[in-house]
Design an enzyme around this catalytic site. Structure first.
Site, PDB file in Angstrom:
ATOM      1  N   CYS A  35       0.819  -1.201   0.000  1.00 38.47           N
ATOM      2  CA  CYS A  35       0.000   0.000   0.000  1.00 38.47           C
ATOM      3  C   CYS A  35       0.863   1.264   0.000  1.00 38.47           C
ATOM      4  O   CYS A  35       1.599   1.524  -0.932  1.00 38.47           O
ATOM      5  CB  CYS A  35      -0.976  -0.054   1.173  1.00 38.47           C
ATOM      6  SG  CYS A  35      -2.374   1.060   1.063  1.00 38.47           S
ATOM      7  N   HIS A  36       0.814   2.069   1.066  1.00 40.42           N
ATOM      8  CA  HIS A  36       1.603   3.292   1.177  1.00 40.42           C
ATOM      9  C   HIS A  36       3.006   3.046   1.751  1.00 40.42           C
ATOM     10  O   HIS A  36       3.829   3.955   1.797  1.00 40.42           O
ATOM     11  CB  HIS A  36       0.884   4.321   2.059  1.00 40.42           C
ATOM     12  CG  HIS A  36      -0.310   4.942   1.422  1.00 40.42           C
ATOM     13  ND1 HIS A  36      -1.514   4.291   1.330  1.00 40.42           N
ATOM     14  CD2 HIS A  36      -0.484   6.152   0.840  1.00 40.42           C
ATOM     15  CE1 HIS A  36      -2.390   5.082   0.728  1.00 40.42           C
ATOM     16  NE2 HIS A  36      -1.794   6.208   0.413  1.00 40.42           N
TER      17      HIS A  36
END
Length: 180
Positions: free
Chosen positions: A106-107
């Site tokens: 994800c991030h």
């Protein structure tokens, strides 16, 4: 294998922590929650507070030498906090320099960008990070999971919680290969 799960004090996406942790445990590994401060971390379900988890080790008091692999769970805020912590960034950079496998979802690749370990590598992430990855010299692809062995060690990256099954399978396979 001892696996470091590095998170900031708050902002980690709970499902990305708990599903990867469970996968590691089920595969016979020893997951260790490493954070920037002692005590507990606050997980989130997207933008809402979720559960708290006890910190096992503090990033400034441990080293990559103590682990066989590293997992960086995502979330919107957690990786942003991590990339602002010099000790956390150095911890990630050390894993890569030693050729140990690093998995990020994800991030979480924001921390890889800050550690300057994406140059010349192919990875994926939450789509909003694509420009950051490209600006750091990496190649961003929109795929469920990528495994890049360019450079020291392997980077295993994934886009989002929906990709967790494929992400867990990929990082577990790479961590098992690193044990051999």
């Amino acid at each position: 294998m001892r696996i470091a799960f590095l998170t900031a004090r708050e902002g980690v996406e709970q499902v990305e922590l708990t599903r990867t942790w469970r996968a590691a445990t089920d595969a016979g590994h020893e997951p260790v929650l490493v954070s920037t401060q002692p005590g507990e971390i606050q997980a989130f379900d997207h933008l809402d507070k979720a559960d708290r988890f006890p910190v096992d080790e503090v990033v400034g008091d441990t080293s990559a030498d103590a682990f066989g692999g590293l997992v960086l769970p995502g979330g919107v805020a957690g990786p942003d906090f991590l990339r602002m912590d010099d000790k956390a960034v150095a911890f990630v950079r050390d894993f890569c320099a030693q050729g140990r496998p690093v998995a990020a979802i994800c991030h979480a690749p924001w921390t890889l960008v800050e550690a300057d370990v994406v140059r010349g590598r192919v990875l994926t992430s939450w789509p909003s990070l694509r420009t950051d990855i490209r600006n750091a010299g990496g190649t961003w692809v929109d795929e469920q999971v990528t495994v890049c062995d360019r450079g020291p060690g392997k980077l295993i990256t994934s886009r989002r919680p929906r990709d967790l099954k494929a992400f867990c399978e990929a990082f577990l396979a790479e961590f098992a290969a690193a044990e051999r």
